[in-house]
Scaffold this active site. Structure first.
Site, PDB file in Angstrom:
ATOM      1  CD  GLU A  97      -3.069  -0.992   0.271  1.00 50.41           C
ATOM      2  OE1 GLU A  97      -3.100  -0.026  -0.505  1.00 50.41           O
ATOM      3  OE2 GLU A  97      -3.921  -1.902   0.261  1.00 50.41           O
ATOM      4  NE  ARG A 101      -3.848   2.798  -0.763  1.00 52.28           N
ATOM      5  CZ  ARG A 101      -5.095   2.701  -0.333  1.00 52.28           C
ATOM      6  NH1 ARG A 101      -5.751   3.774   0.050  1.00 52.28           N
ATOM      7  NH2 ARG A 101      -5.706   1.538  -0.266  1.00 52.28           N
ATOM      8  CG  ASP A 230      -5.702  -7.408  -7.336  1.00 48.60           C
ATOM      9  OD1 ASP A 230      -4.610  -7.597  -6.794  1.00 48.60           O
ATOM     10  OD2 ASP A 230      -6.605  -6.723  -6.819  1.00 48.60           O
ATOM     11  CD  GLU A 364     -10.833  -1.999  -8.068  1.00 46.01           C
ATOM     12  OE1 GLU A 364     -12.019  -1.713  -7.756  1.00 46.01           O
ATOM     13  OE2 GLU A 364      -9.873  -1.823  -7.286  1.00 46.01           O
TER      14      GLU A 364
END
Ligand code: DMJ
Length: 477
Positions: A97, A101, A230, A364
């Site tokens: 993360e 980000r 993913d 998404e």
């Protein structure tokens, strides 16, 4: 072509949404990570814990820049310069993360502006993550303490494993960081991960979601294009794109993985909806996470960037998955899609369990609309995006920012009181770009990281930026 902040004439609604989200964050949670719009307080229970890391600022700033919201952009830059630091705090951060980000956000701002502040901050953050890579295999742990460098995995992850979608989603940022700093170390770290994944035996050509960083062995044989898998697949294709299509190893690994997924996990429902199932050991679970809706765009981008015998099939699957995700939205009274949806004799593209019915402002599906729009110019993708804008305004907007919904199948669902930082980084950015000219961040010059932070493609003359990027004016409606 250089991006320059957009001019007011380019405003089309999504930038008003951005202003609303930003101004309320500024009013009630400035410098904290996220906003609670209903309580008008900071959201301190987010994945970034209670330290004031300004996640919404760092994640949302490139969106402000793209939209031409200059005053707000400058406020954010100023906060980063004066306040953002990981020194002297003892935060246990998620490597993944923090990378997508914070490192990703800073790198895009550097690519847009050439401002050395952002390069320094990106390197500062990445350096704090490096102790997590000290494992026998070089596969990093999931969590690292910014003060002690102690690193570990989540207790719940199969036998002490690291997670594919986490350690496999560092490549774009670390490669670019090496190039702009001249320090090869970051690229070496992700190259090591690549080699482990290239050489390891893959059951039926597929990648399980769990890998033990000490033994180099797979954990549970669960495969997914949704949660836990993913963005690993996304970064294979995008590493090749980022390299100016020279990193053939990445493209080959992408093609092999996606062919196996098409064969073993992509299915068609009785009524003709294409979806990608999870696979648990040898059993298909006919369920798609909202997270997997990005893969419509991924399959299509793979098709558009290489002609071979699989191109048409890739494109069909990409369009089919995007259509299915749209169906999951329009089969709800809110016109917003659930966190996961299933395919069975009883239901198609519908959530069946109560814990799958929420919507947390995820991007998404809109990401796939954007990519498919750019690749096909089929008006339906803009129409679908506009439906989503209206639904967000109707159900998620509050007087003090945007919230997710607890149950998209209710006419007037309860709100969850969280304005996720990815709503500003991704959801609003993709919806804005869906209605922009193709010349705004063209897909042959920029590649989007998994948090929608665009990074330059090598060879396009923006790679080593000396001057601010100029975003051309859009005449789209
Ligand atoms: C984002 O943080 C990224 O897109 C990530 O890859 C997974 N999902 C969230 C938003 O849904």
């Amino acid at each position: 072509m250089k991006p320059e902040p957009s001019k007011p004439s380019r405003r089309r609604g999504q930038d008003f949404m951005m202003e609303h989200a930003w101004h309320n964050y500024k009013l009630y949670a400035w410098g904290k990570n996220e906003l609670r719009p209903l309580s008008q307080r900071p959201h301190s229970g987010s994945i970034f814990g209670s330290y004031d890391l300004g996640a919404t600022i760092v994640d949302g700033l490139d969106t402000l820049y793209i939209m031409g919201l200059e005053k707000e952009y400058k406020e954010g830059r100023d906060w980063i310069e004066r306040k953002f630091s990981l020194d002297n705090i003892s935060a246990e951060l998620s490597v993944f993360e923090t990378n997508i980000r914070f490192v990703g956000g800073m790198l895009t701002l550097y690519a847009f502006t050439g401002d050395p502040l952002y390069k320094e901050k990106a390197q500062h953050i990445a350096d704090k993550l490096l102790p997590a890579f000290q494992t026998p295999t070089g596969i990093p742990y999931a969590l690292v303490n910014t003060k002690t460098g102690m690193a570990k995995n989540y207790g719940w992850a199969s036998g002490g494993s690291s997670i594919l979608s986490e350690f496999g989603t560092l490549h774009l940022e670390f490669a670019y960081l090496s190039d702009i700093t001249g320090n090869p170390l970051y690229r070496e770290r992700v190259q090591t991960i690549r080699q482990v994944l290239k050489e390891i035996e893959k059951p039926k050509g597929l990648y399980p979601n769990f890998l033990n960083p000490k033994t180099g062995k797979w954990g549970q044989l669960h495969m997914s294009l949704g949660a836990l898998g993913d963005s690993y697949y996304e970064y294979l294709l995008k590493a090749w794109l980022q390299s100016g299509q020279t990193d053939e190893e990445a493209r080959e690994m992408y093609d092999e993985a996606m062919l196996a997924i098409m064969d073993k996990m992509v299915r068609t429902s009785p009524n003709g909806l294409t979806y990608v199932s999870d696979l648990k050991f040898d059993r298909l679970e006919h369920k798609m996470d909202h997270l997997a809706c990005f893969s419509g765009g991924l399959f299509a981008l793979g098709a558009a960037t290489r002609q071979n015998e699989h191109t048409d099939k890739y494109m069909d699957v990409g369009k089919g998955i995007t259509n299915t995700c749209h169906e999951s939205y329009i089969r709800t009274p809110t016109q917003l899609g659930p966190e996961a949806f299933r395919f069975s004799d009883a239901a198609e593209a519908r959530a069946l369990r109560s814990q799958e019915k929420y919507y947390i402002l995820r991007p998404e599906t809109f990401e796939s609309y954007f990519v498919l729009w750019r690749l096909t110019h089929d008006q339906k993708y803009r129409d679908w995006g506009w439906e989503a804008v209206l639904a967000l305004e109707k159900h998620c907007r509050t007087a003090h920012g945007y919230c997710g919904l607890r149950n998209v199948y209710q006419q007037e669902p309860q709100k969850d009181d969280v304005q996720q930082s990815f709503f500003l980084a991704e959801t609003l950015k993709y919806l804005y770009l869906l209605f922009s000219d193709d010349s705004v961040l063209p897909l042959d010059e920029w590649v989007f990281n998994t948090e929608a932070h665009p990074l330059p493609i090598k060879g396009a003359n923006i790679y080593y930026r000396q001057a601010p990027v100029t975003l051309p004016a859009s005449n789209a409606s």
